[in-house]
Design an enzyme around this catalytic site. Sequence first.
Site, PDB file in Angstrom:
ATOM      1  N   LYS A  23       0.832  -1.221   0.000  1.00 36.13           N
ATOM      2  CA  LYS A  23       0.000   0.000   0.000  1.00 36.13           C
ATOM      3  C   LYS A  23       0.865   1.269   0.000  1.00 36.13           C
ATOM      4  CE  LYS A  23      -2.013  -1.229   3.860  1.00 36.13           C
ATOM      5  NZ  LYS A  23      -1.300  -2.511   4.118  1.00 36.13           N
ATOM      6  N   ARG A  98      -9.619   0.550   8.901  1.00 38.47           N
ATOM      7  CA  ARG A  98      -9.209  -0.831   9.156  1.00 38.47           C
ATOM      8  C   ARG A  98     -10.302  -1.599   9.873  1.00 38.47           C
ATOM      9  NH1 ARG A  98      -3.280   0.153   9.164  1.00 38.47           N
ATOM     10  NH2 ARG A  98      -2.153  -1.789   9.429  1.00 38.47           N
ATOM     11  N   ARG A 137      11.720  -5.555   4.511  1.00 38.68           N
ATOM     12  CA  ARG A 137      11.369  -4.115   4.409  1.00 38.68           C
ATOM     13  C   ARG A 137      12.314  -3.237   5.232  1.00 38.68           C
ATOM     14  NH1 ARG A 137       5.292  -2.264   5.305  1.00 38.68           N
ATOM     15  NH2 ARG A 137       5.418  -3.467   7.233  1.00 38.68           N
ATOM     16  N   ARG A 171      11.258  -1.557  10.908  1.00 34.36           N
ATOM     17  CA  ARG A 171      10.175  -1.360  11.871  1.00 34.36           C
ATOM     18  C   ARG A 171      10.217  -2.390  12.989  1.00 34.36           C
ATOM     19  NH1 ARG A 171       4.769  -0.449   8.379  1.00 34.36           N
ATOM     20  NH2 ARG A 171       3.955  -1.535  10.199  1.00 34.36           N
ATOM     21  N   ARG A 182      -0.762  -9.139  13.314  1.00 31.45           N
ATOM     22  CA  ARG A 182      -1.280  -8.147  12.353  1.00 31.45           C
ATOM     23  C   ARG A 182      -2.116  -8.820  11.265  1.00 31.45           C
ATOM     24  NH1 ARG A 182       4.383  -5.825  11.120  1.00 31.45           N
ATOM     25  NH2 ARG A 182       3.425  -4.573   9.482  1.00 31.45           N
TER      26      ARG A 182
HETATM   27  P1  ADP Z   1       2.269  -1.910   3.212  1.00 29.46           P
HETATM   28  O1  ADP Z   1       2.299  -0.398   3.139  1.00 29.46           O
HETATM   29  O2  ADP Z   1       1.056  -2.492   2.543  1.00 29.46           O
HETATM   30  O3  ADP Z   1       2.473  -2.430   4.599  1.00 29.46           O
HETATM   31  P2  ADP Z   1       4.817  -1.697   1.784  1.00 29.46           P
HETATM   32  O4  ADP Z   1       4.451  -0.790   0.663  1.00 29.46           O
HETATM   33  O5  ADP Z   1       5.622  -1.113   2.902  1.00 29.46           O
HETATM   34  O6  ADP Z   1       3.508  -2.446   2.369  1.00 29.46           O
HETATM   35  O7  ADP Z   1       5.580  -2.930   1.143  1.00 29.46           O
HETATM   36  C1  ADP Z   1       6.127  -3.945   1.972  1.00 29.46           C
HETATM   37  C2  ADP Z   1       7.510  -4.353   1.429  1.00 29.46           C
HETATM   38  O8  ADP Z   1       7.324  -5.054   0.212  1.00 29.46           O
HETATM   39  C3  ADP Z   1       8.434  -3.185   1.131  1.00 29.46           C
HETATM   40  O9  ADP Z   1       9.738  -3.552   1.514  1.00 29.46           O
HETATM   41  C4  ADP Z   1       8.314  -3.008  -0.381  1.00 29.46           C
HETATM   42  O10 ADP Z   1       9.549  -2.543  -0.934  1.00 29.46           O
HETATM   43  C5  ADP Z   1       7.999  -4.406  -0.859  1.00 29.46           C
HETATM   44  N1  ADP Z   1       7.031  -4.435  -1.976  1.00 29.46           N
HETATM   45  C6  ADP Z   1       5.947  -3.633  -2.176  1.00 29.46           C
HETATM   46  N2  ADP Z   1       5.285  -3.985  -3.297  1.00 29.46           N
HETATM   47  C7  ADP Z   1       5.959  -5.058  -3.809  1.00 29.46           C
HETATM   48  C8  ADP Z   1       5.777  -5.883  -4.978  1.00 29.46           C
HETATM   49  N3  ADP Z   1       4.757  -5.700  -5.824  1.00 29.46           N
HETATM   50  N4  ADP Z   1       6.664  -6.879  -5.184  1.00 29.46           N
HETATM   51  C9  ADP Z   1       7.691  -7.086  -4.331  1.00 29.46           C
HETATM   52  N5  ADP Z   1       7.930  -6.347  -3.225  1.00 29.46           N
HETATM   53  C10 ADP Z   1       7.081  -5.337  -2.967  1.00 29.46           C
HETATM   54  P1  AMP Z   2       0.830   0.069   9.190  1.00 27.18           P
HETATM   55  O1  AMP Z   2       1.978   1.031   9.048  1.00 27.18           O
HETATM   56  O2  AMP Z   2      -0.355   0.453   8.372  1.00 27.18           O
HETATM   57  O3  AMP Z   2       1.263  -1.361   8.992  1.00 27.18           O
HETATM   58  O4  AMP Z   2       0.341   0.205  10.711  1.00 27.18           O
HETATM   59  C1  AMP Z   2       1.215  -0.091  11.779  1.00 27.18           C
HETATM   60  C2  AMP Z   2       0.410  -0.235  13.062  1.00 27.18           C
HETATM   61  O5  AMP Z   2      -0.229   1.002  13.387  1.00 27.18           O
HETATM   62  C3  AMP Z   2      -0.731  -1.260  13.012  1.00 27.18           C
HETATM   63  O6  AMP Z   2      -0.297  -2.582  13.259  1.00 27.18           O
HETATM   64  C4  AMP Z   2      -1.637  -0.736  14.145  1.00 27.18           C
HETATM   65  O7  AMP Z   2      -1.108  -1.033  15.418  1.00 27.18           O
HETATM   66  C5  AMP Z   2      -1.515   0.783  13.950  1.00 27.18           C
HETATM   67  N1  AMP Z   2      -2.527   1.302  12.999  1.00 27.18           N
HETATM   68  C6  AMP Z   2      -2.282   1.916  11.804  1.00 27.18           C
HETATM   69  N2  AMP Z   2      -3.430   2.285  11.214  1.00 27.18           N
HETATM   70  C7  AMP Z   2      -4.424   1.888  12.041  1.00 27.18           C
HETATM   71  C8  AMP Z   2      -5.838   1.957  11.982  1.00 27.18           C
HETATM   72  N3  AMP Z   2      -6.481   2.514  10.933  1.00 27.18           N
HETATM   73  N4  AMP Z   2      -6.557   1.436  13.023  1.00 27.18           N
HETATM   74  C9  AMP Z   2      -5.940   0.887  14.083  1.00 27.18           C
HETATM   75  N5  AMP Z   2      -4.617   0.769  14.203  1.00 27.18           N
HETATM   76  C10 AMP Z   2      -3.848   1.268  13.184  1.00 27.18           C
END
Ligand code: ADP
Ligand code: AMP
Length: 232
Positions: A23, A98, A137, A171, A182
């Site tokens: 995302k 969420r 990541r 992270r 999660r």
């Molecule tokens: P989210 O925001 O949904 O938690 P991220 O955008 O941070 O996910 O992506 C998670 C990890 O996967 C990052 O390290 C990113 O570089 C990698 N990633 C994102 N999209 C892809 C894809 N289509 N193929 C491979 N790796 C990806």
């Molecule tokens: P994310 O960066 O989206 O993976 O979110 C990291 C963490 O933040 C999640 O595991 C939750 O603990 C908290 N969080 C982020 N967005 C929300 C949301 N919309 N509702 C509740 N918790 C959230």
Amino acid sequence: MLKTNKSSQGPVLILLGPPGAGKGTQARYLVMHANLYHLSTGDLLRHAVSKKTPAGIIAKKAMENGDLVSDELVLEILSFRLSEIGESGGVILDGFPRTLTQATMLDNLLATRSQAVSFVISLNVDDDQIITRISGRFSCANCNTGYHDIFQPTEVNGVCDKCGSNNFVRRADDNIDAISTRLAAYNLETAPLISHYNARGLLKSIDASKNIENVSKEIQSAISEITEAITQ
Ligand code: ADP
Ligand code: AMP
């Protein structure tokens, strides 16, 4: 792109998907092509935690464990950021809503800005890929640009492509225990939003197991399709 002729207010795009689906990565691509703000509630909360604000102090434990933070607290933090953006700004929401309660809260909040959810893109990836993506990541500590050890490395080893910083972070919740919590939270609380937005005719599902560029292309064509359907 990303404009409907129904209103002069900016569009509101939701990126829905499990943790690690891509995302944030896709939101960063989209803002390069459209005049939109990227709002990640995870980023906003991590900032609050690092600054030790009252909201950050409350959220810290739940985030470390991989649990959801309360709907009220997330809404408060999101409303504040939206108020900074101004009334007609278009946004990409990443990680919000969420829960079904958050979806209702969002509708009410957007109504106060004469906005409404424009489209929802659901990113589908299986659990094995999620774990591979999350395990590799990392991001720039200075500008927050996201990377992956294998799938999205920096162009020059140890140097951020965007700002040139040498500082990177991983992270605290990208560990196997928090990931399973999660994923469970996603399946229980967030996945029902897929049928919620589908019933409203706003949802497009994307196969997000492809590489970053191909997922990006699919998102752009899904947005065009939905925009056409809405504006017809
Ligand atoms: P989210 O925001 O949904 O938690 P991220 O955008 O941070 O996910 O992506 C998670 C990890 O996967 C990052 O390290 C990113 O570089 C990698 N990633 C994102 N999209 C892809 C894809 N289509 N193929 C491979 N790796 C990806
Ligand atoms: P994310 O960066 O989206 O993976 O979110 C990291 C963490 O933040 C999640 O595991 C939750 O603990 C908290 N969080 C982020 N967005 C929300 C949301 N919309 N509702 C509740 N918790 C959230």
